[in-house]
Design a protein around this motif. Sequence first.
Motif, PDB file in Angstrom:
ATOM      1  N   VAL A  70       0.834  -1.206   0.000  1.00 31.26           N
ATOM      2  CA  VAL A  70       0.000   0.000   0.000  1.00 31.26           C
ATOM      3  C   VAL A  70       0.868   1.255   0.000  1.00 31.26           C
ATOM      4  N   LEU A  71       1.866   1.306   0.881  1.00 25.80           N
ATOM      5  CA  LEU A  71       2.735   2.484   0.947  1.00 25.80           C
ATOM      6  C   LEU A  71       3.503   2.684  -0.355  1.00 25.80           C
ATOM      7  N   MET A  72       4.042   1.609  -0.893  1.00 22.83           N
ATOM      8  CA  MET A  72       4.830   1.706  -2.115  1.00 22.83           C
ATOM      9  C   MET A  72       3.969   2.182  -3.283  1.00 22.83           C
ATOM     10  N   THR A  73       2.729   1.725  -3.353  1.00 20.33           N
ATOM     11  CA  THR A  73       1.827   2.150  -4.421  1.00 20.33           C
ATOM     12  C   THR A  73       1.491   3.632  -4.294  1.00 20.33           C
ATOM     13  N   ILE A  74       1.224   4.080  -3.078  1.00 17.87           N
ATOM     14  CA  ILE A  74       0.899   5.496  -2.856  1.00 17.87           C
ATOM     15  C   ILE A  74       2.088   6.377  -3.217  1.00 17.87           C
ATOM     16  N   PHE A  75       3.270   5.989  -2.798  1.00 21.51           N
ATOM     17  CA  PHE A  75       4.454   6.797  -3.086  1.00 21.51           C
ATOM     18  C   PHE A  75       4.786   6.779  -4.573  1.00 21.51           C
ATOM     19  N   ALA A  76       4.556   5.654  -5.254  1.00 23.26           N
ATOM     20  CA  ALA A  76       4.769   5.608  -6.699  1.00 23.26           C
ATOM     21  C   ALA A  76       3.800   6.547  -7.413  1.00 23.26           C
ATOM     22  N   ALA A  77       2.556   6.607  -6.926  1.00 23.16           N
ATOM     23  CA  ALA A  77       1.582   7.529  -7.517  1.00 23.16           C
ATOM     24  C   ALA A  77       2.027   8.977  -7.335  1.00 23.16           C
ATOM     25  N   ALA A  78       2.578   9.303  -6.169  1.00 22.53           N
ATOM     26  CA  ALA A  78       3.061  10.661  -5.933  1.00 22.53           C
ATOM     27  C   ALA A  78       4.287  10.966  -6.778  1.00 22.53           C
ATOM     28  N   GLN A  79       5.166   9.988  -6.963  1.00 24.63           N
ATOM     29  CA  GLN A  79       6.387  10.207  -7.730  1.00 24.63           C
ATOM     30  C   GLN A  79       6.109  10.406  -9.219  1.00 24.63           C
ATOM     31  N   PHE A  80       5.250   9.545  -9.797  1.00 25.72           N
ATOM     32  CA  PHE A  80       5.053   9.579 -11.250  1.00 25.72           C
ATOM     33  C   PHE A  80       3.871  10.444 -11.670  1.00 25.72           C
ATOM     34  N   GLY A  81       2.949  10.714 -10.745  1.00 30.44           N
ATOM     35  CA  GLY A  81       1.823  11.566 -11.085  1.00 30.44           C
ATOM     36  C   GLY A  81       0.864  10.955 -12.082  1.00 30.44           C
ATOM     37  N   ALA A  82       0.918   9.660 -12.263  1.00 29.14           N
ATOM     38  CA  ALA A  82       0.020   8.950 -13.170  1.00 29.14           C
ATOM     39  C   ALA A  82      -0.306   7.595 -12.548  1.00 29.14           C
ATOM     40  N   TRP A  83      -1.270   6.908 -13.143  1.00 26.43           N
ATOM     41  CA  TRP A  83      -1.734   5.664 -12.518  1.00 26.43           C
ATOM     42  C   TRP A  83      -1.065   4.414 -13.072  1.00 26.43           C
ATOM     43  N   GLN A  84      -0.402   4.510 -14.254  1.00 31.45           N
ATOM     44  CA  GLN A  84       0.111   3.308 -14.911  1.00 31.45           C
ATOM     45  C   GLN A  84       1.188   2.603 -14.081  1.00 31.45           C
ATOM     46  N   VAL A  85       2.240   3.343 -13.698  1.00 32.30           N
ATOM     47  CA  VAL A  85       3.341   2.736 -12.951  1.00 32.30           C
ATOM     48  C   VAL A  85       2.875   2.270 -11.562  1.00 32.30           C
ATOM     49  N   PRO A  86       2.114   3.096 -10.803  1.00 37.21           N
ATOM     50  CA  PRO A  86       1.616   2.585  -9.510  1.00 37.21           C
ATOM     51  C   PRO A  86       0.791   1.306  -9.653  1.00 37.21           C
ATOM     52  N   ALA A  87      -0.006   1.199 -10.731  1.00 32.81           N
ATOM     53  CA  ALA A  87      -0.789  -0.018 -10.938  1.00 32.81           C
ATOM     54  C   ALA A  87       0.119  -1.220 -11.184  1.00 32.81           C
ATOM     55  N   LEU A  88       1.174  -1.000 -11.970  1.00 32.74           N
ATOM     56  CA  LEU A  88       2.127  -2.079 -12.219  1.00 32.74           C
ATOM     57  C   LEU A  88       2.849  -2.478 -10.932  1.00 32.74           C
ATOM     58  N   VAL A  89       3.212  -1.487 -10.121  1.00 30.91           N
ATOM     59  CA  VAL A  89       3.862  -1.759  -8.837  1.00 30.91           C
ATOM     60  C   VAL A  89       2.939  -2.573  -7.945  1.00 30.91           C
ATOM     61  N   LEU A  90       1.683  -2.152  -7.874  1.00 27.64           N
ATOM     62  CA  LEU A  90       0.706  -2.860  -7.034  1.00 27.64           C
ATOM     63  C   LEU A  90       0.553  -4.309  -7.468  1.00 27.64           C
ATOM     64  N   VAL A  91       0.415  -4.544  -8.758  1.00 24.91           N
ATOM     65  CA  VAL A  91       0.163  -5.894  -9.271  1.00 24.91           C
ATOM     66  C   VAL A  91       1.402  -6.773  -9.125  1.00 24.91           C
ATOM     67  N   THR A  92       2.567  -6.263  -9.549  1.00 22.45           N
ATOM     68  CA  THR A  92       3.767  -7.109  -9.564  1.00 22.45           C
ATOM     69  C   THR A  92       4.288  -7.403  -8.162  1.00 22.45           C
ATOM     70  N   VAL A  93       4.304  -6.416  -7.281  1.00 18.63           N
ATOM     71  CA  VAL A  93       4.789  -6.649  -5.920  1.00 18.63           C
ATOM     72  C   VAL A  93       3.843  -7.591  -5.183  1.00 18.63           C
ATOM     73  N   THR A  94       2.542  -7.396  -5.371  1.00 13.83           N
ATOM     74  CA  THR A  94       1.571  -8.307  -4.757  1.00 13.83           C
ATOM     75  C   THR A  94       1.748  -9.723  -5.289  1.00 13.83           C
TER      76      THR A  94
END
Length: 337
Positions: free
Chosen positions: A238-262
Motif C-alpha cells: 500500500v505504501l509503495m503504491t501510494i508513493f509511486a503515484a506521488a512520484q510519477f503523477g500517473a496511474w500506470q506505474v503505480p498499478a504495475l507496482v501494485l500488481v507485480t509486488v503483490t
Amino acid sequence: MTRSASPVIIALLLVVAALFLTRSVMEPVAFALFIVALAAPFQTRLRRVMPAGLALLATIVVTLGVLGLLVLAIVWSIGEIGHWVILNVGRFQASYTALRIWLETHDIFVPGIFAQRFEIAWITGPLRAGAASLQTVIGFIMLAFVFIVLGLKETDQIPGRITRIQGPAASWDAVATGHLIIAKFRRYMAVRALASVLTGAATAGLAAFFGVELPLAWGVMAFAFNFLPFIGPLIVVVLMTIFAAAQFGAWQVPALVLVTVTAAQFVIGSYLEPILAGAALSMSPFVVLLAVFFWGLLWGIPGAFLGVPIVILLITVCDQLPGSRWVATLLSGKAGA
C-alpha cells in the motif's frame, strides 16, 4: 450439551480477558520465551566448547545483535522513506488534487475530510505516530531482553524440573514435546527469514525496474515487515503504491507496482514458503490468518508476530495427546486420508 460447553466458553473468555488486561507483562514474557526457544540450542552447542558463563554471554550478544539489526533495518528504511516524503510533499498534494478532480468529473464525490484540500498533517501525523510506536517497540524489546537473559540462564534446568513434576509414570513426555516445539520454531523462523530475504530482494528489484525511488529502502522495509504475516507485506504494498503515484503523477506505474509486488509476495508466501516449511509446519491458511489478526488485536504488533508460533505450539501439544489430537488435525493444513 450446551450446559457442558458453557463452562469451557466462559473459561476461554476469562483467559482472553486476562491476557488482554495483562498484555504489558505477558507480551514481553511470551516474546522472550519464543526467543529463548530459538537461542537455547545455540547456547547448548557453545557449552560443549566453552564454559557455561561464556556460552551464555556469547548467546546473549548474538541474540541482541540479531534483534538490534532487525530494529535498525526498520528504523533506517522508515527514516529514508519518511525523509523522501517530507521533501516531496508537493507531489503528494498534486496527486491528491488530480485524483479528487478525476473523481468529481466522474460524479464520484468523496465525503468528509478527504473532500477538503490536502493537508501536510495527513503525512506528518502518521510519521509521528510511527516514530512513537517505534519507541514503544524498542522499549518492549529492552524489557523482553531482560526476560531473555533470565530464561537463557535456566534453560539447562527446565527439562529436569519438568521431569520431576511429571514423574516416572507419565504417559506424555513433555520434555520431548518441548524439544519438538523448539525444532519447529527454528524451522519456522528459518523459512520466514529466507522468505523475507526473497521478498525484500523482489521488492527492491521491482522498485528499481519501474524506477521507484529508494529501491533499497523499500527492499529493506519489505524484508523486515515480512516477519508479520499478511499484515506486514500488505503495509509495504500500500505504501509503495501510494508513493509511486506521488512520484510519477500517473496511474500506470503505480498499478504495475501494485500488481507485480503483490504477485511476488503471493508466489513467495503461498508457494515457496509451504514447500520450504514442509509437512512438519503444515497449517491451514485460514487458521494462520485468524491467529495473526486475533493475537494482533489482543497484543498489537508483538501478538501479530507471535500468532503463528502460538498456533505451532498448540498444534504440536494437541498432536501428542490422544484426547486432543482432533484439534491438531483441524488446525493443520494436512489433507485427510
